[in-house]
Design a protein around this motif. Structure first.
Motif, PDB file in Angstrom:
ATOM      1  N   ALA A 122       0.828  -1.211   0.000  1.00 30.78           N
ATOM      2  CA  ALA A 122       0.000   0.000   0.000  1.00 30.78           C
ATOM      3  C   ALA A 122       0.859   1.258   0.000  1.00 30.78           C
ATOM      4  O   ALA A 122       2.015   1.258   0.422  1.00 30.78           O
ATOM      5  CB  ALA A 122      -0.926   0.006   1.215  1.00 30.78           C
ATOM      6  N   HIS A 123       0.253   2.352  -0.479  1.00 30.40           N
ATOM      7  CA  HIS A 123       0.908   3.653  -0.441  1.00 30.40           C
ATOM      8  C   HIS A 123      -0.080   4.704   0.054  1.00 30.40           C
ATOM      9  O   HIS A 123      -1.276   4.466   0.117  1.00 30.40           O
ATOM     10  CB  HIS A 123       1.454   4.045  -1.825  1.00 30.40           C
ATOM     11  N   ILE A 124       0.458   5.849   0.415  1.00 26.89           N
ATOM     12  CA  ILE A 124      -0.358   6.988   0.837  1.00 26.89           C
ATOM     13  C   ILE A 124       0.036   8.210   0.011  1.00 26.89           C
ATOM     14  O   ILE A 124       1.141   8.284  -0.520  1.00 26.89           O
ATOM     15  CB  ILE A 124      -0.205   7.301   2.337  1.00 26.89           C
ATOM     16  N   ASP A 125      -0.890   9.150  -0.097  1.00 25.77           N
ATOM     17  CA  ASP A 125      -0.590  10.454  -0.681  1.00 25.77           C
ATOM     18  C   ASP A 125      -0.205  11.405   0.441  1.00 25.77           C
ATOM     19  O   ASP A 125      -0.869  11.456   1.477  1.00 25.77           O
ATOM     20  CB  ASP A 125      -1.818  11.057  -1.376  1.00 25.77           C
ATOM     21  N   GLU A 136      -0.756  23.003  -1.159  1.00 28.90           N
ATOM     22  CA  GLU A 136      -2.048  22.986  -1.842  1.00 28.90           C
ATOM     23  C   GLU A 136      -1.945  22.393  -3.239  1.00 28.90           C
ATOM     24  O   GLU A 136      -2.860  21.729  -3.713  1.00 28.90           O
ATOM     25  CB  GLU A 136      -2.603  24.411  -1.929  1.00 28.90           C
ATOM     26  N   ASN A 137      -0.807  22.599  -3.902  1.00 26.71           N
ATOM     27  CA  ASN A 137      -0.641  22.127  -5.274  1.00 26.71           C
ATOM     28  C   ASN A 137       0.446  21.072  -5.419  1.00 26.71           C
ATOM     29  O   ASN A 137       0.904  20.807  -6.536  1.00 26.71           O
ATOM     30  CB  ASN A 137      -0.313  23.313  -6.189  1.00 26.71           C
ATOM     31  N   LEU A 138       0.853  20.460  -4.312  1.00 30.04           N
ATOM     32  CA  LEU A 138       1.952  19.492  -4.360  1.00 30.04           C
ATOM     33  C   LEU A 138       1.574  18.252  -3.554  1.00 30.04           C
ATOM     34  O   LEU A 138       1.589  18.274  -2.321  1.00 30.04           O
ATOM     35  CB  LEU A 138       3.232  20.125  -3.797  1.00 30.04           C
ATOM     36  N   THR A 139       1.215  17.189  -4.266  1.00 27.96           N
ATOM     37  CA  THR A 139       0.843  15.922  -3.643  1.00 27.96           C
ATOM     38  C   THR A 139       1.704  14.814  -4.246  1.00 27.96           C
ATOM     39  O   THR A 139       1.863  14.745  -5.463  1.00 27.96           O
ATOM     40  CB  THR A 139      -0.637  15.600  -3.873  1.00 27.96           C
ATOM     41  N   ARG A 140       2.261  13.971  -3.383  1.00 29.35           N
ATOM     42  CA  ARG A 140       3.105  12.880  -3.859  1.00 29.35           C
ATOM     43  C   ARG A 140       2.730  11.575  -3.152  1.00 29.35           C
ATOM     44  O   ARG A 140       2.234  11.589  -2.018  1.00 29.35           O
ATOM     45  CB  ARG A 140       4.579  13.190  -3.609  1.00 29.35           C
ATOM     46  N   GLN A 141       3.009  10.446  -3.838  1.00 30.14           N
ATOM     47  CA  GLN A 141       2.684   9.138  -3.292  1.00 30.14           C
ATOM     48  C   GLN A 141       3.951   8.454  -2.781  1.00 30.14           C
ATOM     49  O   GLN A 141       4.991   8.472  -3.465  1.00 30.14           O
ATOM     50  CB  GLN A 141       2.039   8.242  -4.369  1.00 30.14           C
ATOM     51  N   TYR A 142       3.840   7.837  -1.591  1.00 29.56           N
ATOM     52  CA  TYR A 142       4.963   7.107  -1.014  1.00 29.56           C
ATOM     53  C   TYR A 142       4.464   5.786  -0.423  1.00 29.56           C
ATOM     54  O   TYR A 142       3.417   5.739   0.223  1.00 29.56           O
ATOM     55  CB  TYR A 142       5.660   7.940   0.063  1.00 29.56           C
ATOM     56  N   THR A 164       3.466  18.698  10.902  1.00 29.01           N
ATOM     57  CA  THR A 164       2.178  18.069  10.620  1.00 29.01           C
ATOM     58  C   THR A 164       1.918  18.133   9.127  1.00 29.01           C
ATOM     59  O   THR A 164       2.187  19.143   8.481  1.00 29.01           O
ATOM     60  CB  THR A 164       1.050  18.772  11.384  1.00 29.01           C
ATOM     61  N   VAL A 165       1.393  17.044   8.582  1.00 24.72           N
ATOM     62  CA  VAL A 165       1.134  16.969   7.147  1.00 24.72           C
ATOM     63  C   VAL A 165      -0.155  16.188   6.921  1.00 24.72           C
ATOM     64  O   VAL A 165      -0.516  15.317   7.721  1.00 24.72           O
ATOM     65  CB  VAL A 165       2.322  16.307   6.412  1.00 24.72           C
ATOM     66  N   ALA A 166      -0.858  16.524   5.852  1.00 21.51           N
ATOM     67  CA  ALA A 166      -2.086  15.802   5.504  1.00 21.51           C
ATOM     68  C   ALA A 166      -1.738  14.605   4.635  1.00 21.51           C
ATOM     69  O   ALA A 166      -0.939  14.703   3.700  1.00 21.51           O
ATOM     70  CB  ALA A 166      -3.044  16.735   4.765  1.00 21.51           C
ATOM     71  N   VAL A 167      -2.346  13.455   4.934  1.00 25.16           N
ATOM     72  CA  VAL A 167      -2.117  12.236   4.155  1.00 25.16           C
ATOM     73  C   VAL A 167      -3.461  11.586   3.837  1.00 25.16           C
ATOM     74  O   VAL A 167      -4.440  11.743   4.565  1.00 25.16           O
ATOM     75  CB  VAL A 167      -1.218  11.230   4.901  1.00 25.16           C
ATOM     76  N   SER A 168      -3.474  10.845   2.736  1.00 25.22           N
ATOM     77  CA  SER A 168      -4.679  10.106   2.369  1.00 25.22           C
ATOM     78  C   SER A 168      -4.725   8.781   3.111  1.00 25.22           C
ATOM     79  O   SER A 168      -3.728   8.335   3.698  1.00 25.22           O
ATOM     80  CB  SER A 168      -4.678   9.830   0.861  1.00 25.22           C
ATOM     81  N   VAL A 169      -5.876   8.131   3.071  1.00 24.05           N
ATOM     82  CA  VAL A 169      -5.949   6.757   3.563  1.00 24.05           C
ATOM     83  C   VAL A 169      -5.158   5.870   2.600  1.00 24.05           C
ATOM     84  O   VAL A 169      -5.000   6.200   1.420  1.00 24.05           O
ATOM     85  CB  VAL A 169      -7.406   6.274   3.681  1.00 24.05           C
ATOM     86  N   THR A 187      -5.884   6.246  -8.012  1.00 20.42           N
ATOM     87  CA  THR A 187      -7.013   6.918  -7.376  1.00 20.42           C
ATOM     88  C   THR A 187      -8.231   7.008  -8.282  1.00 20.42           C
ATOM     89  O   THR A 187      -9.371   6.861  -7.831  1.00 20.42           O
ATOM     90  CB  THR A 187      -6.605   8.336  -6.937  1.00 20.42           C
ATOM     91  N   CYS A 188      -8.028   7.261  -9.564  1.00 16.53           N
ATOM     92  CA  CYS A 188      -9.152   7.528 -10.466  1.00 16.53           C
ATOM     93  C   CYS A 188      -9.673   6.284 -11.177  1.00 16.53           C
ATOM     94  O   CYS A 188     -10.370   6.396 -12.200  1.00 16.53           O
ATOM     95  CB  CYS A 188      -8.761   8.593 -11.499  1.00 16.53           C
TER      96      CYS A 188
END
Length: 314
Positions: free
Chosen positions: A39-42, A47-53, A91-96, A270-271
């Motif tokens: 699995a990975h997270i975003d 606001e304009n910079l999202t990466r997957q790890y 602190t950073v926002a991450v996806s599930v 994601t899409c």
């Protein structure tokens, strides 16, 4: 829009030359969502910079996630932001977590890692070891100092073959993948030249044996269809025209239809959208050959239509 939760950097470790390992804990103190190996997270860095790890810790640990991030000198700013801006306490926002690199049960495994491609394989190796399966890892990198998590992997003894390029040259994939064995699955992750070499070395294996994850999209040829095509949205009955030079995702957004998306280059998953009718022109870096042939789903950020019309479950 993707749903995000807040996490705090609890620990930051230099895992290798140019690689930082971050341990992330929930900012609200609650348990983190479950995940499985691969699995990975975003990370929503700005606001304009999202990466997957890829997650590379222990899936049983609901209190912390771990990621490893290579500073990409020629990158687009995501890894540099992680290295330069995220410190202990940030602190950073991450996806599930999402998983496009599912780890399947098998009697034995052959793992191949190149550089930071070791990250999604770490929890797979732990799972294989816990299940009592036979496994080996061939792990390559430019230099030994650039290879992350080698100390952790050294505990597995002879199961792991470290192969720094400056000491041993390129990986001997023909030797490592030469013998086809029943009940064996191959998992590989790393830079595109290595993955292409792995795919070539697995030509004689059953098509379902090899599983790869790409961090960058494959090089694309011209679309099969150069003209406009229509996309029918089955749930609403709306029809949207996709003109040359625009993706399905972009055309839907222009029409006011919101679809979850992230990477916009066919690598994050994601899409993913169900296809009800029509023949997609698959241009992603995720689906296997069998999945493409089935035409059950497609990734609308890059994939297009071979004919004049597609019907999607939207």
């Amino acid at each position: 829009m993707t749903e995000y939760l807040k996490v705090t950097v609890r620990e930051r470790v230099e895992a290798a030359d140019g690689v930082v390992a971050l341990t992330l804990t929930p900012a609200d103190g609650g348990p983190l969502p479950e995940w499985t190996p691969g699995a990975h997270i975003d990370l929503q860095l700005t606001e304009n910079l999202t990466r997957q790890y890829s997650l590379c810790g222990d899936p049983a640990d609901r209190e912390a996630w771990r990621i490893g991030v290579l500073r990409e000198v020629e990158g687009r700013g995501g890894s540099a932001h992680v290295h330069d801006e995220l410190a202990v306490g940030s602190t950073v926002a991450v996806s599930v977590p999402r998983n496009n690199f599912e780890f399947a049960s098998a009697d034995r495994y052959l793992f191949v890692a190149g550089g930071i491609g070791i990250t999604p394989l770490l929890p797979m190796i732990a799972a294989a070891e816990a299940a009592g399966a036979e496994w080996t890892l061939l792990y390559g990198g430019r230099t030994r100092a650039s290879m992350a998590f080698t100390g952790e992997l050294a505990h597995y003894g002879e199961n792991v073959r470290f192969h720094p390029q400056d000491e041993h040259g390129l990986l001997d994939l023909a030797e490592y993948l030469g013998q086809v064995r029943q009940g064996t699955l191959i998992y590989a992750c790393g830079p595109e030249p290595m993955l292409k070499a792995v795919e070539s070395a697995c030509d004689h294996w059953p098509p379902t044996a090899l599983h790869v994850e790409r961090f960058a999209p494959v090089e694309l040829a011209a679309p099969v269809r150069g003209d406009s095509f229509d996309v029918v949205l089955a749930r609403s009955g709306k029809t949207v025209t996709v003109d040359p030079g625009y993706s399905i995702l972009e055309a839907l957004e222009f029409a006011g239809v919101n679809v979850l998306s992230s990477c916009r280059e066919g690598t994050c998953g994601t899409c993913e959208t169900d296809v009800l009718d029509g023949e997609p022109d698959h241009r992603d870096s995720l689906l296997t050959a069998a999945e493409r042939e089935s035409n059950e789903t497609m990734f609308i950020c890059v994939s297009r239509c071979r004919g004049a019309r597609l019907t999607l479950d939207l």
